[in-house]
Design a protein around this motif. Structure first.
Motif, PDB file in Angstrom:
ATOM      1  N   GLY A  44      -4.827  -0.776  -5.291  1.00  0.00           N
ATOM      2  CA  GLY A  44      -4.499  -0.776  -3.871  1.00  0.00           C
ATOM      3  C   GLY A  44      -5.679  -0.930  -2.952  1.00  0.00           C
ATOM      4  N   ILE A  45      -6.647  -1.771  -3.319  1.00  0.00           N
ATOM      5  CA  ILE A  45      -7.769  -2.073  -2.430  1.00  0.00           C
ATOM      6  C   ILE A  45      -7.518  -3.432  -1.811  1.00  0.00           C
ATOM      7  CG2 ILE A  45     -10.253  -2.411  -2.232  1.00  0.00           C
ATOM      8  CD1 ILE A  45     -10.618  -0.690  -4.689  1.00  0.00           C
TER       9      ILE A  45
ATOM     10  N   ARG B 142       1.597  -8.961  -7.573  1.00  0.00           N
ATOM     11  CA  ARG B 142       0.388  -8.279  -7.117  1.00  0.00           C
ATOM     12  C   ARG B 142       0.167  -8.558  -5.644  1.00  0.00           C
ATOM     13  NH1 ARG B 142      -3.775 -11.558  -6.110  1.00  0.00           N
ATOM     14  NH2 ARG B 142      -3.835 -13.638  -7.056  1.00  0.00           N
ATOM     15  N   CYS B 143      -0.428  -7.610  -5.004  1.00  0.00           N
ATOM     16  CA  CYS B 143      -0.717  -7.760  -3.570  1.00  0.00           C
ATOM     17  C   CYS B 143      -1.881  -8.737  -3.388  1.00  0.00           C
ATOM     18  CB  CYS B 143      -1.082  -6.408  -2.970  1.00  0.00           C
ATOM     19  SG  CYS B 143      -1.439  -6.443  -1.205  1.00  0.00           S
ATOM     20  N   PRO B 144      -1.904  -9.483  -2.314  1.00  0.00           N
ATOM     21  CA  PRO B 144      -3.080 -10.325  -2.041  1.00  0.00           C
ATOM     22  C   PRO B 144      -4.355  -9.485  -2.027  1.00  0.00           C
ATOM     23  CG  PRO B 144      -1.306 -10.845  -0.525  1.00  0.00           C
ATOM     24  CD  PRO B 144      -0.864  -9.639  -1.281  1.00  0.00           C
TER      25      PRO B 144
ATOM     26  N   LEU C 265       0.823  -1.208   0.000  1.00  0.00           N
ATOM     27  CA  LEU C 265       0.000   0.000   0.000  1.00  0.00           C
ATOM     28  C   LEU C 265       0.857   1.257   0.000  1.00  0.00           C
ATOM     29  CD1 LEU C 265      -2.751  -1.123   2.536  1.00  0.00           C
ATOM     30  CD2 LEU C 265      -3.004  -0.858   0.076  1.00  0.00           C
ATOM     31  N   GLU C 266       2.037   1.184   0.610  1.00  0.00           N
ATOM     32  CA  GLU C 266       2.916   2.355   0.659  1.00  0.00           C
ATOM     33  C   GLU C 266       3.730   2.499  -0.628  1.00  0.00           C
ATOM     34  OE1 GLU C 266       5.191   1.567   4.182  1.00  0.00           O
ATOM     35  OE2 GLU C 266       3.926   2.848   5.426  1.00  0.00           O
TER      36      GLU C 266
ATOM     37  N   GLY D  70      -7.244 -15.589  -4.906  1.00  0.00           N
ATOM     38  CA  GLY D  70      -7.860 -14.583  -5.765  1.00  0.00           C
ATOM     39  C   GLY D  70      -8.911 -13.790  -5.030  1.00  0.00           C
ATOM     40  N   ARG D  71      -9.360 -14.345  -3.905  1.00  0.00           N
ATOM     41  CA  ARG D  71     -10.263 -13.584  -3.049  1.00  0.00           C
ATOM     42  C   ARG D  71      -9.555 -13.382  -1.708  1.00  0.00           C
ATOM     43  NH1 ARG D  71     -14.721 -16.786  -5.710  1.00  0.00           N
ATOM     44  NH2 ARG D  71     -15.585 -15.336  -7.234  1.00  0.00           N
TER      45      ARG D  71
END
Length: 630
Positions: free
Chosen positions: A318-319, A212-214, A200-201, A339-340
């Motif tokens: 970034g959600i 990609r972020c989880p 996120l930062e 993915g979720r």
């Protein structure tokens, strides 16, 4: 500002519609009934008769409707009548002149007649269609089809925050006031969440390498372990908006309302990205879908919408969705797939080191005396959650104030441990001397059996002071270090310790009391787990005979064997408990004199420390004290 003005205009329109409807209702229903109560109806022939008798004093004729209103008598004796003009009666005017009555006629203009017609017949229709249009517009906006939802104001809004609004509380990350430094005893969970904070930062670092972020992280653990606190800490560390909502807030009576709230929540999140969405108690809305008849269309539609939103939003914005639950076994499999909720982060009860760290963290907000031994308190509180430990520090501070001190002492903290675990001291319960003696022997029986075992759980306190939990006394043991594995012999020793109280009663008084009810329940639970879950039964060996229910909510086990095997399980459980009872009786017979000595000492002092207990138990007096025959 423009939105507020629009709300005010809509509120004013609604109030005008309500006021107009009230006026028409009064004009149509109330006023005629009042007037009808004062004006008497009569026939035209009776009217002519009263004119000829010269009883009529004043006459008013409405030429547009043919209504005649006339008055008889004068002063207090006057009466008002109403009748309808007979068509083509040319003699009426002459009769009125001959009787001496005064009369007048009202001739309205055509425009006035038309306006009155419109007011009476068309205005209600205009009001109905106008109100329906306004309500339809309001519902569309509330369901997310035409911009944000609005309230009519004045208490006429449909639902909290508007129909279809998510109701999520938005807090700016820096305003949460919580960072990882405010969380103790959950080092592994913090490490798992630090990567999300880093994304996120600095999302560009991950985008550069193609990572990609989880999309989501599921925080799983018992109540009070700090799941919500960790989610707020993530927002505080990343300094991004934080949307918080409970799963129960999605559940509505009308089908489609919950799904609309999910859409609105993710719409707000996309507008404020990067941000964090936190759904507490997600099991309320994320339960497994059932193909049977007992389905809940509203809950399933809400879950389907949540699945679609989590699978459809662009994670590179970034959600991050964080969710907490203590019932992970009840969640739908589609919600848990990669993915979720990509990560499942355990937030377990703190270990010995974690409990000490939590106590020190919360003690930092309280004025403490120097030299407080938090390690000793941590050893006395196995199984305590972070919320329990925080409550203990607060109870200690409250006790210090009650005692007139300005700083919290070791005694305050130790007493607060007893308060949280067993309840406050019960001042209203006064035991008789015999009952007090029975309880003293009961608790001493527990302590002696525990002391001679090699389970490495020394006695730290014995008390016979009644507590608000219903306990007339208790014996506290403190583990010397953290234990992660338990042997079959250690479980059998625990059963023997639990049987020590009842064994002491039988040995000294020759009868049983109800004081061992909780001990029997715990001993039976341990023995049943040994047989059905842990494979520690000689008769059944390594065979699972039951399924454990939700371990985070203290659920037990459910047998999954035949009725005949269940009877054999009961027999094996009974054998284990009886073996523990026999061990306790044997131990107390061998230490009978110490049982008398310590029980009498406890009866006199009511509360003794583990050090006092061990000094008496290990002291070699060189003679056998004289006590009555059992």
């Amino acid at each position: 500002m423009e939105m507020d003005n629009k709300k005010k205009r809509q509120s004013m329109i609604l109030y005008l519609i309500i006021a107009a409807a009230a006026v028409i209702a009064l004009r149509t229903f109330l006023f005629p009934s009042i007037m009808n109560g004062q004006i008497q109806e009569t026939s035209y022939s009776e009217f002519l008769g009263m004119v000829d008798k010269k009883e009529v004093k004043q006459v008013k004729l409405d030429t547009s409707t043919g209504d005649i209103t006339f008055t008889t008598g004068s002063g207090m004796d006057s009466k008002e009548f109403h009748t309808t003009l007979w068509p083509n009666d040319d003699s009426l005017v002459k009769r009125l002149q001959d009787s001496g009555a005064t009369f007048s006629a009202q001739i309205p203009s055509q425009s006035a007649n038309m306006l009155l017609y419109l007011l009476i017949n068309l205005l209600p229709l205009i009001m109905i269609f106008g109100g329906a249009w306004l309500l339809n517009r309001r519902l569309k906006k509330a369901m997310g089809e035409d911009g944000p939802s609005m309230n009519f104001g004045g208490g006429f809004g449909l639902g909290a925050g508007g129909l279809g609004r998510s109701g999520a509380k938005e807090v700016k990350g820096e305003e949460t006031g919580i960072t990882f430094s405010d969380v103790a005893g959950q080092d592994e969970a913090k490490e798992s969440l630090e990567e999300i904070v880093s994304f996120l930062e600095h999302p560009e670092k991950y985008a550069a390498i193609g990572a990609r972020c989880p999309r989501g992280a599921l925080l799983v653990g018992p109540p009070g372990t700090g799941k919500t606190l960790l989610a707020k800490a993530v927002a505080g560390e990343a300094k991004v908006p934080f949307f918080s909502i409970s799963g129960s807030e999605f559940v509505e009576m009308f089908v489609g309302r919950g799904a609309a709230k999910v859409r609105d929540l993710f719409k707000q999140a996309k507008e404020k990205a990067p941000c964090i969405i936190f759904i507490d108690e997600i099991d309320t809305v994320g339960k497994k879908r059932d193909a049977g008849l007992n389905t809940n269309d509203e809950r399933e539609q809400t879950l389907n919408q949540l699945l679609a939103e989590m699978d459809g939003f662009d994670n590179h914005k970034g959600i991050v969705v964080l969710a907490a639950t203590n019932r992970p076994d009840s969640l739908d499999a589609a919600l848990l797939r990669p993915g979720r909720f990509d990560r499942r982060i355990p937030v377990e009860l703190p270990d010995l080191t974690g409990r000490e760290a939590i106590l020190k963290l919360h003690a930092g907000d309280v004025k403490m005396e120097g030299g407080v031994d938090f390690a000793a308190v941590a050893r006395q509180t196995p199984g305590a959650s972070g919320a329990d430990l925080a409550n203990m520090i607060n109870e200690a501070a409250l006790r210090a104030v009650r005692m007139g001190r300005t700083r919290v002492t070791q005694t305050d903290i130790e007493e607060s441990v007893d308060t949280v675990i067993a309840g406050e001291k019960k001042k209203s319960t006064v035991l008789s001397e015999h009952e007090k003696e029975v309880v003293a022997y009961h608790e001493t029986g527990h302590a002696i059996v525990a002391a001679v075992q090699d389970g490495k759980a020394p006695v730290s306190k014995i008390t016979i002071v009644p507590r608000t939990s219903g306990a007339l006394g208790f014996t506290m043991q403190a583990e010397e270090d953290e234990r992660y594995l338990t042997t079959r012999e250690e479980y059998k020793q625990r059963i023997a310790v639990l049987c020590g109280g009842r064994a002491a009663e039988e040995l000294i008084f020759g009868h049983m009391t109800s004081g061992a009810a909780n001990d029997i329940e715990k001993a039976t639970k341990i023995a049943r787990a040994m047989v059905t879950q842990l494979g520690m039964s000689e008769r059944f060996g390594m065979m699972a005979l039951g399924e454990s229910r939700n371990r985070y909510l203290g659920g037990g086990s459910e047998l999954t064997c035949s009725e005949g095997t269940a009877r054999d399980v009961d027999e094996e459980v009974k054998t284990l408990v009886e073996e523990g009872h026999s061990t306790a009786l044997k131990t107390l017979r061998e230490n009978r004199f110490k049982l008398h000595e310590i029980a009498h000492y406890l009866q006199k002092k009511e509360t003794i420390t583990g050090e006092e207990f061990m000094n008496i138990l290990n002291r070699d007096d060189g003679f056998a004290p004289r006590y009555p025959q059992e």
